[in-house]
Design a protein around this motif. Sequence first.
Motif, PDB file in Angstrom:
ATOM      1  N   LEU A  22      51.741  26.507  77.195  1.00  0.00           N
ATOM      2  CA  LEU A  22      52.710  27.203  78.031  1.00  0.00           C
ATOM      3  C   LEU A  22      53.502  28.153  77.141  1.00  0.00           C
ATOM      4  O   LEU A  22      54.116  27.719  76.164  1.00  0.00           O
ATOM      5  CB  LEU A  22      53.653  26.203  78.709  1.00  0.00           C
ATOM      6  N   LEU A  46      49.328  29.199  80.269  1.00  0.00           N
ATOM      7  CA  LEU A  46      50.278  29.337  81.371  1.00  0.00           C
ATOM      8  C   LEU A  46      51.465  30.142  80.861  1.00  0.00           C
ATOM      9  O   LEU A  46      51.774  30.114  79.674  1.00  0.00           O
ATOM     10  CB  LEU A  46      50.742  27.974  81.856  1.00  0.00           C
ATOM     11  N   ARG A  57      57.199  24.679  85.338  1.00  0.00           N
ATOM     12  CA  ARG A  57      55.794  24.717  84.892  1.00  0.00           C
ATOM     13  C   ARG A  57      55.463  23.545  83.977  1.00  0.00           C
ATOM     14  O   ARG A  57      54.381  22.963  84.057  1.00  0.00           O
ATOM     15  CB  ARG A  57      55.510  26.029  84.150  1.00  0.00           C
ATOM     16  N   PRO A  63      51.763  20.668  79.681  1.00  0.00           N
ATOM     17  CA  PRO A  63      50.939  21.334  78.666  1.00  0.00           C
ATOM     18  C   PRO A  63      50.875  20.536  77.373  1.00  0.00           C
ATOM     19  O   PRO A  63      51.694  19.644  77.132  1.00  0.00           O
ATOM     20  CB  PRO A  63      51.664  22.670  78.453  1.00  0.00           C
ATOM     21  N   ILE A  66      54.174  23.878  73.864  1.00  0.00           N
ATOM     22  CA  ILE A  66      54.967  24.940  74.482  1.00  0.00           C
ATOM     23  C   ILE A  66      55.426  25.909  73.404  1.00  0.00           C
ATOM     24  O   ILE A  66      56.012  25.483  72.395  1.00  0.00           O
ATOM     25  CB  ILE A  66      56.193  24.366  75.224  1.00  0.00           C
TER      26      ILE A  66
END
Length: 199
Positions: A22, A46, A57, A63, A66
């Motif tokens: 992410l 993402l 998200r 994820p 990040i």
Amino acid sequence: MPPVDRSQPPMPLGHSISDIVLIVDDIPENLSLLHDALDEAGHTVLVATNGESALQRARQSLPDVILLDALMPGMDGFEVARRLKADFATQHIPIVFMTGLTETEHVVAAFAAGGADYVTKPIRPPEVLARIAAHMQNARQMKQARSALDAFGQATVAVRAADGKLVWQTPLARKLLKAYFANPEEVAPEELLQWIAGA
């Protein structure tokens, strides 16, 4: 022996098809540069452009790592990181801060907020790829450890003795705590603390 499918290139060693990154940044050029580099390296990418959407998200997709811009309008990256680390669902995700600020106070703030690492702007994709690979490997090992404990019925929690705060738990332990105690998210239930004290 089944035939080998040669239509797809082999996966690089240590790379999983489920690696999700992410990226959180409010500058389109940074997003584009990182998205292309990560996508080319085989990651699922993402994107979020502000703190609120980053939190949403992260909770939805969980994820593997990040990449978080430190300075954004509205909720900055430091606050986003603090909220992610306060949430059991996302606290295990490694956060790599992206910042143009290299002053000691900002680096310290990044780590204090829960960051695992940081990269400086302007972003150099090869450096970012190398750093997230290392953090993904560590996160994968932690996930395997939690899963292994649960697989053998060893629901495990770590409780800070000073204040009863739950600092770590396996998914099975979390499920059992909710089922038997309906406890608050961060503090061990009184019955559990008494049991630990008497053990």
